[in-house]
Write a protein that holds these residues in place. Structure first.
Motif, PDB file in Angstrom:
ATOM      1  N   MET A  58       6.235  14.583   9.804  1.00  0.00           N
ATOM      2  CA  MET A  58       5.356  15.551   9.160  1.00  0.00           C
ATOM      3  C   MET A  58       4.448  14.903   8.128  1.00  0.00           C
ATOM      4  SD  MET A  58       6.308  18.107  10.855  1.00  0.00           S
ATOM      5  CE  MET A  58       5.308  19.361  10.066  1.00  0.00           C
ATOM      6  N   GLY A  59       4.431  13.579   8.081  1.00  0.00           N
ATOM      7  CA  GLY A  59       3.594  12.886   7.107  1.00  0.00           C
ATOM      8  C   GLY A  59       2.184  12.657   7.609  1.00  0.00           C
ATOM      9  N   ASP A  60       1.357  12.131   6.733  1.00  0.00           N
ATOM     10  CA  ASP A  60      -0.036  11.812   7.056  1.00  0.00           C
ATOM     11  C   ASP A  60      -0.076  10.486   7.808  1.00  0.00           C
ATOM     12  OD1 ASP A  60      -2.732  11.305   7.174  1.00  0.00           O
ATOM     13  OD2 ASP A  60      -3.136  11.971   5.135  1.00  0.00           O
ATOM     14  N   THR A  61      -0.498  10.521   9.074  1.00  0.00           N
ATOM     15  CA  THR A  61      -0.485   9.310   9.907  1.00  0.00           C
ATOM     16  C   THR A  61      -1.533   8.289   9.469  1.00  0.00           C
ATOM     17  OG1 THR A  61      -1.970  10.392  11.499  1.00  0.00           O
ATOM     18  CG2 THR A  61       0.405  10.557  11.900  1.00  0.00           C
ATOM     19  N   THR A  62      -2.483   8.707   8.644  1.00  0.00           N
ATOM     20  CA  THR A  62      -3.521   7.774   8.192  1.00  0.00           C
ATOM     21  C   THR A  62      -3.126   7.042   6.915  1.00  0.00           C
ATOM     22  OG1 THR A  62      -4.671   9.466   6.861  1.00  0.00           O
ATOM     23  CG2 THR A  62      -5.278   9.280   9.197  1.00  0.00           C
ATOM     24  N   GLN A  63      -1.987   7.414   6.314  1.00  0.00           N
ATOM     25  CA  GLN A  63      -1.552   6.798   5.065  1.00  0.00           C
ATOM     26  C   GLN A  63      -0.199   6.124   5.264  1.00  0.00           C
ATOM     27  OE1 GLN A  63      -3.528   6.668   2.542  1.00  0.00           O
ATOM     28  NE2 GLN A  63      -5.036   8.211   3.107  1.00  0.00           N
ATOM     29  N   PRO A  64      -0.119   4.809   5.048  1.00  0.00           N
ATOM     30  CA  PRO A  64       1.128   4.078   5.314  1.00  0.00           C
ATOM     31  C   PRO A  64       2.145   4.195   4.183  1.00  0.00           C
ATOM     32  CG  PRO A  64      -0.521   2.546   4.541  1.00  0.00           C
ATOM     33  CD  PRO A  64      -1.190   3.902   4.613  1.00  0.00           C
ATOM     34  N   SER A  65       2.673   5.385   3.979  1.00  0.00           N
ATOM     35  CA  SER A  65       3.725   5.536   2.978  1.00  0.00           C
ATOM     36  C   SER A  65       5.003   4.896   3.502  1.00  0.00           C
ATOM     37  CB  SER A  65       3.958   7.015   2.667  1.00  0.00           C
ATOM     38  OG  SER A  65       4.513   7.680   3.784  1.00  0.00           O
ATOM     39  N   TRP A  66       5.966   4.721   2.627  1.00  0.00           N
ATOM     40  CA  TRP A  66       7.241   4.132   3.061  1.00  0.00           C
ATOM     41  C   TRP A  66       7.917   5.015   4.107  1.00  0.00           C
ATOM     42  CZ3 TRP A  66       8.610   3.315  -2.753  1.00  0.00           C
ATOM     43  CH2 TRP A  66       7.958   2.165  -3.213  1.00  0.00           C
ATOM     44  N   GLY A  67       7.798   6.333   3.951  1.00  0.00           N
ATOM     45  CA  GLY A  67       8.384   7.236   4.930  1.00  0.00           C
ATOM     46  C   GLY A  67       7.747   7.096   6.302  1.00  0.00           C
ATOM     47  N   MET A  68       6.417   6.944   6.339  1.00  0.00           N
ATOM     48  CA  MET A  68       5.733   6.772   7.623  1.00  0.00           C
ATOM     49  C   MET A  68       6.100   5.444   8.256  1.00  0.00           C
ATOM     50  SD  MET A  68       4.191   9.485   8.443  1.00  0.00           S
ATOM     51  CE  MET A  68       3.574   8.730   9.941  1.00  0.00           C
ATOM     52  N   MET A  69       6.299   4.400   7.446  1.00  0.00           N
ATOM     53  CA  MET A  69       6.706   3.104   7.997  1.00  0.00           C
ATOM     54  C   MET A  69       8.086   3.222   8.643  1.00  0.00           C
ATOM     55  SD  MET A  69       5.399   0.361   5.112  1.00  0.00           S
ATOM     56  CE  MET A  69       5.827  -1.034   6.165  1.00  0.00           C
ATOM     57  N   LEU A  70       9.000   3.943   7.999  1.00  0.00           N
ATOM     58  CA  LEU A  70      10.320   4.156   8.589  1.00  0.00           C
ATOM     59  C   LEU A  70      10.220   4.987   9.859  1.00  0.00           C
ATOM     60  CD1 LEU A  70      12.381   4.885   5.339  1.00  0.00           C
ATOM     61  CD2 LEU A  70      12.562   2.854   6.800  1.00  0.00           C
ATOM     62  N   HIS A  71       9.314   5.941   9.866  1.00  0.00           N
ATOM     63  CA  HIS A  71       9.108   6.771  11.056  1.00  0.00           C
ATOM     64  C   HIS A  71       8.643   5.926  12.238  1.00  0.00           C
ATOM     65  CE1 HIS A  71       7.695  10.055  13.608  1.00  0.00           C
ATOM     66  NE2 HIS A  71       6.505   9.468  13.643  1.00  0.00           N
ATOM     67  N   TYR A  72       7.641   5.089  12.001  1.00  0.00           N
ATOM     68  CA  TYR A  72       7.125   4.245  13.076  1.00  0.00           C
ATOM     69  C   TYR A  72       8.147   3.194  13.510  1.00  0.00           C
ATOM     70  CZ  TYR A  72       2.476   6.239  12.360  1.00  0.00           C
ATOM     71  OH  TYR A  72       1.410   7.098  12.273  1.00  0.00           O
TER      72      TYR A  72
ATOM     73  N   LEU B 249       0.825  -1.200   0.000  1.00  0.00           N
ATOM     74  CA  LEU B 249       0.000   0.000   0.000  1.00  0.00           C
ATOM     75  C   LEU B 249       0.864   1.257   0.000  1.00  0.00           C
ATOM     76  CD1 LEU B 249      -2.837   1.117   0.051  1.00  0.00           C
ATOM     77  CD2 LEU B 249      -2.825   0.964   2.549  1.00  0.00           C
ATOM     78  N   GLY B 250       2.010   1.186   0.670  1.00  0.00           N
ATOM     79  CA  GLY B 250       2.922   2.325   0.703  1.00  0.00           C
ATOM     80  C   GLY B 250       3.479   2.665  -0.661  1.00  0.00           C
ATOM     81  N   ALA B 251       3.622   1.662  -1.531  1.00  0.00           N
ATOM     82  CA  ALA B 251       4.096   1.923  -2.890  1.00  0.00           C
ATOM     83  C   ALA B 251       3.144   2.857  -3.611  1.00  0.00           C
ATOM     84  CB  ALA B 251       4.235   0.606  -3.652  1.00  0.00           C
ATOM     85  N   ARG B 252       1.849   2.623  -3.465  1.00  0.00           N
ATOM     86  CA  ARG B 252       0.867   3.485  -4.125  1.00  0.00           C
ATOM     87  C   ARG B 252       0.940   4.905  -3.581  1.00  0.00           C
ATOM     88  NH1 ARG B 252      -5.307   1.610  -4.640  1.00  0.00           N
ATOM     89  NH2 ARG B 252      -4.273   0.242  -6.169  1.00  0.00           N
ATOM     90  N   ILE B 253       1.044   5.037  -2.261  1.00  0.00           N
ATOM     91  CA  ILE B 253       1.071   6.366  -1.643  1.00  0.00           C
ATOM     92  C   ILE B 253       2.336   7.118  -2.047  1.00  0.00           C
ATOM     93  CG2 ILE B 253       1.032   7.638   0.518  1.00  0.00           C
ATOM     94  CD1 ILE B 253      -1.557   6.144  -0.135  1.00  0.00           C
ATOM     95  N   SER B 254       3.499   6.488  -1.891  1.00  0.00           N
ATOM     96  CA  SER B 254       4.770   7.171  -2.145  1.00  0.00           C
ATOM     97  C   SER B 254       4.936   7.540  -3.615  1.00  0.00           C
ATOM     98  CB  SER B 254       5.933   6.282  -1.693  1.00  0.00           C
ATOM     99  OG  SER B 254       5.913   6.092  -0.296  1.00  0.00           O
ATOM    100  N   ILE B 255       4.612   6.620  -4.517  1.00  0.00           N
ATOM    101  CA  ILE B 255       4.763   6.903  -5.942  1.00  0.00           C
ATOM    102  C   ILE B 255       3.757   7.951  -6.399  1.00  0.00           C
ATOM    103  CG2 ILE B 255       4.545   5.910  -8.251  1.00  0.00           C
ATOM    104  CD1 ILE B 255       5.767   3.353  -7.172  1.00  0.00           C
ATOM    105  N   THR B 256       2.543   7.901  -5.870  1.00  0.00           N
ATOM    106  CA  THR B 256       1.542   8.912  -6.217  1.00  0.00           C
ATOM    107  C   THR B 256       1.986  10.293  -5.763  1.00  0.00           C
ATOM    108  OG1 THR B 256      -0.271   7.315  -6.072  1.00  0.00           O
ATOM    109  CG2 THR B 256      -0.851   9.639  -5.906  1.00  0.00           C
ATOM    110  N   VAL B 257       2.487  10.382  -4.539  1.00  0.00           N
ATOM    111  CA  VAL B 257       2.989  11.658  -4.030  1.00  0.00           C
ATOM    112  C   VAL B 257       4.129  12.162  -4.914  1.00  0.00           C
ATOM    113  CG1 VAL B 257       4.228  12.775  -2.126  1.00  0.00           C
ATOM    114  CG2 VAL B 257       2.294  11.292  -1.646  1.00  0.00           C
ATOM    115  N   GLY B 258       5.050  11.260  -5.274  1.00  0.00           N
ATOM    116  CA  GLY B 258       6.176  11.649  -6.112  1.00  0.00           C
ATOM    117  C   GLY B 258       5.750  12.168  -7.464  1.00  0.00           C
ATOM    118  N   PHE B 259       4.825  11.474  -8.131  1.00  0.00           N
ATOM    119  CA  PHE B 259       4.391  11.877  -9.467  1.00  0.00           C
ATOM    120  C   PHE B 259       3.598  13.190  -9.444  1.00  0.00           C
ATOM    121  CE2 PHE B 259       4.626   7.295 -11.194  1.00  0.00           C
ATOM    122  CZ  PHE B 259       5.888   7.542 -11.680  1.00  0.00           C
TER     123      PHE B 259
END
Length: 294
Positions: free
Chosen positions: A233-247, A87-97
């Motif tokens: 500073m990320g969205d805690t409701t969206q499991p992006s790769w950055g949020m996973m590293l944060h947690y 799921l993080g792939a979708r969030i991170s790549i979408t944010v990037g694009f």
């Protein structure tokens, strides 16, 4: 005017055909395209293969090591790490694009307008660009995110708003060259206005350079999202790769030996950025004659 447009369009089409043929023969660029293609497929179809819910926790033992049931183990709340990565792939790549799209639009408009009009317009736009270039990116992004709020859309806006100056500089330099060519003079002679010339003649001729720069900016945008999310500073409701590293960092996964929690999203970020870098290097080699291999 029609004949001029047809001639210019045919030239652009021919350039694109040669560009794609050269790219496909570049091993590094082709490898990067395969890497990105795999992650795009994961982003599209990956979440359909998992029942991962970022709000659901306690469904398994916390920080359990990889097993047949959980191929990449579980996180500090007992959630499946593989599901989070998919799921993080979708969030991170979408944010990037999307952030890259905003950055490219701003940078292209500023660069073309500055290079084409010149004079006071060029001076004003370039000084405005310099302001963003000299400001430290991370503090600026953190302040803007804190003001706007930690959400995916705000992060996309902040990254796009702070990453366009490099594109503007590159597009301006190319525009200065293109506007002096004969077909631009012919277009002016037959009465074409400035907006028409910039849209129909300047933009198609600088677009390959914009496209090549887009690849590198996309990598920077994904890294930027990862950095902001890792810093909280990320969205805690969206499991992006950055949020996973944060947690993972907050839960002390490194000291507890839960390597799978840290490595999984980290490797994904590295591979995606590597894919963009490979493609960007290939584009630079194609567009810069001095870097072409004999």
């Amino acid at each position: 005017m029609k004949n001029s447009v047809v001639t210019n369009n045919s030239m652009v089409t021919s350039k694109w055909k040669g560009f794609l043929e050269t790219f496909m023969s570049n091993k590094m660029g082709f490898s990067g395209a395969i890497i990105l293609g795999i992650f795009v497929l994961i982003a599209i179809f990956g979440p359909l293969l998992t029942q991962y819910d970022p709000k659901e926790y306690g469904v398994a033992e916390v920080l359990s090591s990889p097993s047949l049931q959980h191929l990449l183990g579980t996180d500090d709340l007992g959630r499946d790490v593989l599901g989070g990565v998919l799921l993080g792939a979708r969030i991170s790549i979408t944010v990037g694009f999307l952030a890259t799209l905003i950055s490219m639009i701003i940078g292209t408009v500023v660069g073309i307008a500055s290079g084409y009009y010149g004079g006071k317009v060029d001076t004003l736009l370039m000084r405005f660009t310099d302001v963003f270039l000299v400001l430290p990116w991370l503090p600026l992004a953190l302040v803007l995110t804190a003001i706007l709020g930690a959400s995916i859309w705000n992060i996309i806006f902040v990254i796009g708003l702070t990453s366009w100056p490099g594109t503007a500089r590159i597009v301006r330099s190319q525009t200065l060259s293109v506007k002096e060519r004969q077909f631009i003079e012919r277009a002016r002679a037959i009465g074409a206005d400035n907006l028409y010339i910039m849209r129909k003649h300047i933009l198609p001729n600088v677009f390959p350079l914009i496209f090549a720069n887009t690849i590198l900016v996309s990598a920077v945008a994904i890294l930027s999202e990862t950095t902001l999310s890792f810093l909280g500073m990320g969205d805690t409701t969206q499991p992006s790769w950055g949020m996973m590293l944060h947690y993972a960092f907050e839960s002390g996964a490194a000291s507890l030996g839960a390597y799978w929690y840290l490595i999984s999203p980290g490797i994904c970020v590295v591979l995606v950025v590597l894919g963009f870098t490979f493609i960007g290097y290939a584009f630079d080699e194609i567009l810069n004659p001095r870097l072409k291999r004999r």
